[in-house]
Scaffold this active site. Structure first.
Site, PDB file in Angstrom:
ATOM      1  N   HIS A  63       0.847  -1.189   0.000  1.00 36.27           N
ATOM      2  CA  HIS A  63       0.000   0.000   0.000  1.00 36.27           C
ATOM      3  C   HIS A  63       0.888   1.247   0.000  1.00 36.27           C
ATOM      4  O   HIS A  63       2.113   1.140   0.139  1.00 36.27           O
ATOM      5  CB  HIS A  63      -0.986  -0.004   1.171  1.00 36.27           C
ATOM      6  CG  HIS A  63      -0.352   0.056   2.523  1.00 36.27           C
ATOM      7  ND1 HIS A  63       0.416  -0.956   3.054  1.00 36.27           N
ATOM      8  CD2 HIS A  63      -0.397   1.018   3.489  1.00 36.27           C
ATOM      9  CE1 HIS A  63       0.827  -0.636   4.256  1.00 36.27           C
ATOM     10  NE2 HIS A  63       0.354   0.562   4.552  1.00 36.27           N
ATOM     11  N   HIS A  65       1.183   4.011   1.953  1.00 32.70           N
ATOM     12  CA  HIS A  65       1.606   4.803   3.100  1.00 32.70           C
ATOM     13  C   HIS A  65       3.125   4.961   3.074  1.00 32.70           C
ATOM     14  O   HIS A  65       3.854   4.071   2.630  1.00 32.70           O
ATOM     15  CB  HIS A  65       1.147   4.154   4.405  1.00 32.70           C
ATOM     16  CG  HIS A  65      -0.274   4.483   4.747  1.00 32.70           C
ATOM     17  ND1 HIS A  65      -1.065   3.663   5.525  1.00 32.70           N
ATOM     18  CD2 HIS A  65      -1.059   5.543   4.416  1.00 32.70           C
ATOM     19  CE1 HIS A  65      -2.265   4.220   5.663  1.00 32.70           C
ATOM     20  NE2 HIS A  65      -2.285   5.349   4.999  1.00 32.70           N
ATOM     21  N   ASP A  67       5.598   4.844   5.150  1.00 31.17           N
ATOM     22  CA  ASP A  67       6.534   3.907   5.767  1.00 31.17           C
ATOM     23  C   ASP A  67       6.702   2.630   4.946  1.00 31.17           C
ATOM     24  O   ASP A  67       7.489   1.756   5.318  1.00 31.17           O
ATOM     25  CB  ASP A  67       6.113   3.576   7.202  1.00 31.17           C
ATOM     26  CG  ASP A  67       4.719   2.994   7.308  1.00 31.17           C
ATOM     27  OD1 ASP A  67       3.818   3.455   6.591  1.00 31.17           O
ATOM     28  OD2 ASP A  67       4.517   2.069   8.133  1.00 31.17           O
ATOM     29  N   HIS A  68       5.991   2.537   3.826  1.00 28.77           N
ATOM     30  CA  HIS A  68       6.119   1.381   2.942  1.00 28.77           C
ATOM     31  C   HIS A  68       6.669   1.746   1.565  1.00 28.77           C
ATOM     32  O   HIS A  68       6.998   0.835   0.796  1.00 28.77           O
ATOM     33  CB  HIS A  68       4.758   0.688   2.789  1.00 28.77           C
ATOM     34  CG  HIS A  68       4.249   0.099   4.062  1.00 28.77           C
ATOM     35  ND1 HIS A  68       4.257  -1.258   4.332  1.00 28.77           N
ATOM     36  CD2 HIS A  68       3.715   0.680   5.168  1.00 28.77           C
ATOM     37  CE1 HIS A  68       3.750  -1.482   5.532  1.00 28.77           C
ATOM     38  NE2 HIS A  68       3.418  -0.314   6.066  1.00 28.77           N
ATOM     39  N   HIS A 140      -7.754  -1.761   5.568  1.00 31.40           N
ATOM     40  CA  HIS A 140      -6.880  -0.702   6.061  1.00 31.40           C
ATOM     41  C   HIS A 140      -7.481   0.642   5.670  1.00 31.40           C
ATOM     42  O   HIS A 140      -8.510   0.694   4.974  1.00 31.40           O
ATOM     43  CB  HIS A 140      -5.472  -0.878   5.486  1.00 31.40           C
ATOM     44  CG  HIS A 140      -4.417  -0.103   6.214  1.00 31.40           C
ATOM     45  ND1 HIS A 140      -4.295  -0.112   7.588  1.00 31.40           N
ATOM     46  CD2 HIS A 140      -3.413   0.701   5.756  1.00 31.40           C
ATOM     47  CE1 HIS A 140      -3.285   0.651   7.942  1.00 31.40           C
ATOM     48  NE2 HIS A 140      -2.731   1.158   6.851  1.00 31.40           N
ATOM     49  N   ASP A 211      -0.621  -3.807   5.823  1.00 23.98           N
ATOM     50  CA  ASP A 211      -1.304  -3.396   7.051  1.00 23.98           C
ATOM     51  C   ASP A 211      -2.784  -3.746   6.945  1.00 23.98           C
ATOM     52  O   ASP A 211      -3.420  -3.529   5.911  1.00 23.98           O
ATOM     53  CB  ASP A 211      -1.149  -1.891   7.255  1.00 23.98           C
ATOM     54  CG  ASP A 211       0.293  -1.485   7.530  1.00 23.98           C
ATOM     55  OD1 ASP A 211       1.166  -2.371   7.537  1.00 23.98           O
ATOM     56  OD2 ASP A 211       0.533  -0.282   7.722  1.00 23.98           O
TER      57      ASP A 211
END
Length: 312
Positions: A63, A65, A67-68, A140, A211
């Site tokens: 996904h 976000h 942090d990914h 999510h 997530d």
């Protein structure tokens, strides 16, 4: 084949854990490794690992976000600077192409390899002679996918001694027998492949989830997995907080592994709040429900053994 964790933290990096990135090494099987997610500073983690970016074949983004994905532009550029010339394909949700193309264009980055970007939806997203990759949407705040990688069965071993007992010398016909084709000798004797080839080697199943809160697609993807990588951002006492922020707890991940009949569970995406007291509590909670559980740490590695062959 094994799973190597480059980053195991949630949201922001800490001194103990970088943000999410996971490698699936397949050097014997494909001569390469795959990367699942690419959080900020993933390329730094690669430098501290046995991995070589020139061997990177596919990147699978769960996904969008930060942090990914915030590590992607730097890693893609470094792969080129470190001698990577083979094509690279990136799979991810809608929007991943705009993010990558814009980042590379504005920074005027130049790559010495062909880069292909595939925006995915649910279902079968990749297949070759060795494996399939299936995706499904999770629960999510934004579209988040899980990936199910399934090896195809490999032909069984050819019983050389038994073949020679028929008087057949090594040659192309050995390959025919191994691949399931019967061979007829000049005098009319038929050597049946099923008589001289052992049982096939079943393929392994690896599941890497983005997530998610608990949902039906977690169980569908994880069914019968040899190794399940599941986020466990919080301990069970923070279940309400996990639900509010669309994450899972240790117990929820363990229940999913048990219900899906997985063989091994590895927990990742660990909240920074557990940096001081460690992860003993998380591990204990999960193992009460699913004993074969590990909590990943950065630069930890988990082998994925071959499945036992079925008897004929």
């Amino acid at each position: 084949m094994d799973i190597y964790f480059l980053g195991t933290g949630a949201g922001m990096p800490t001194k103990e854990r970088n943000v999410t990135s996971i490698a699936l090494t397949q050097y014997e099987e494909r001569g390469s490794f795959w990367l699942f997610d690419c959080g900020e500073a993933t390329q730094h983690q690669v430098l501290r690992s046995p991995l070589k970016l020139s061997k990177l074949e596919f990147i699978w983004i769960t996904h969008l976000h930060g942090d990914h994905i915030f590590g992607l532009p730097g890693l893609l550029s470094s792969r080129s600077n470190q001698g990577g010339t083979s094509p690279l394909t990136i799979f991810g949700p809608k929007g991943i192409e705009a993010y990558i193309r814009t980042s590379m264009q504005i920074s005027q980055s130049r790559l010495n390899y062909d880069m292909n970007i595939v925006e995915i939806s649910e279902g079968l997203v990749y297949e070759d002679e060795q494996c399939t990759v299936e995706t499904a949407l999770l629960d999510h705040r934004i579209d988040s996918y899980g990936y199910r990688i399934q090896e195809k069965p490999k032909p069984g071993s050819l019983d050389i001694a038994k073949v020679k007992s028929y008087g057949l010398l090594p040659g192309p016909q050995y390959g025919l027998l191994k691949n399931g084709t019967d061979v007829t000798l000049p005098e009319g004797t038929v050597i049946r492949s099923s008589d001289v080839v052992g049982p096939p080697q079943p393929g392994r199943i690896i599941v890497v989830l983005g997530d998610t809160r608990p949902c039906a697609n977690v169980l569908r993807l994880a069914q019968g997995a040899d190794l399940l990588v599941h986020e466990a951002t919080f301990a069970q006492e923070l279940a309400a907080l996990a639900r509010e922020f669309y994450h899972s707890t240790t117990s929820e991940a363990a229940h999913a592994a048990a219900a899906a009949g997985a063989n091994q569970l590895v927990l990742t995406h660990i909240s920074g709040r557990y940096a001081d007291e460690g992860t003993d509590l998380l591990l204990e909670e999960a193992r009460r429900i699913f004993p074969n559980t590990q909590v990943a740490s950065d630069h930890s590695s988990y082998p994925i053994p071959l499945r036992a062959k079925e008897e004929k």
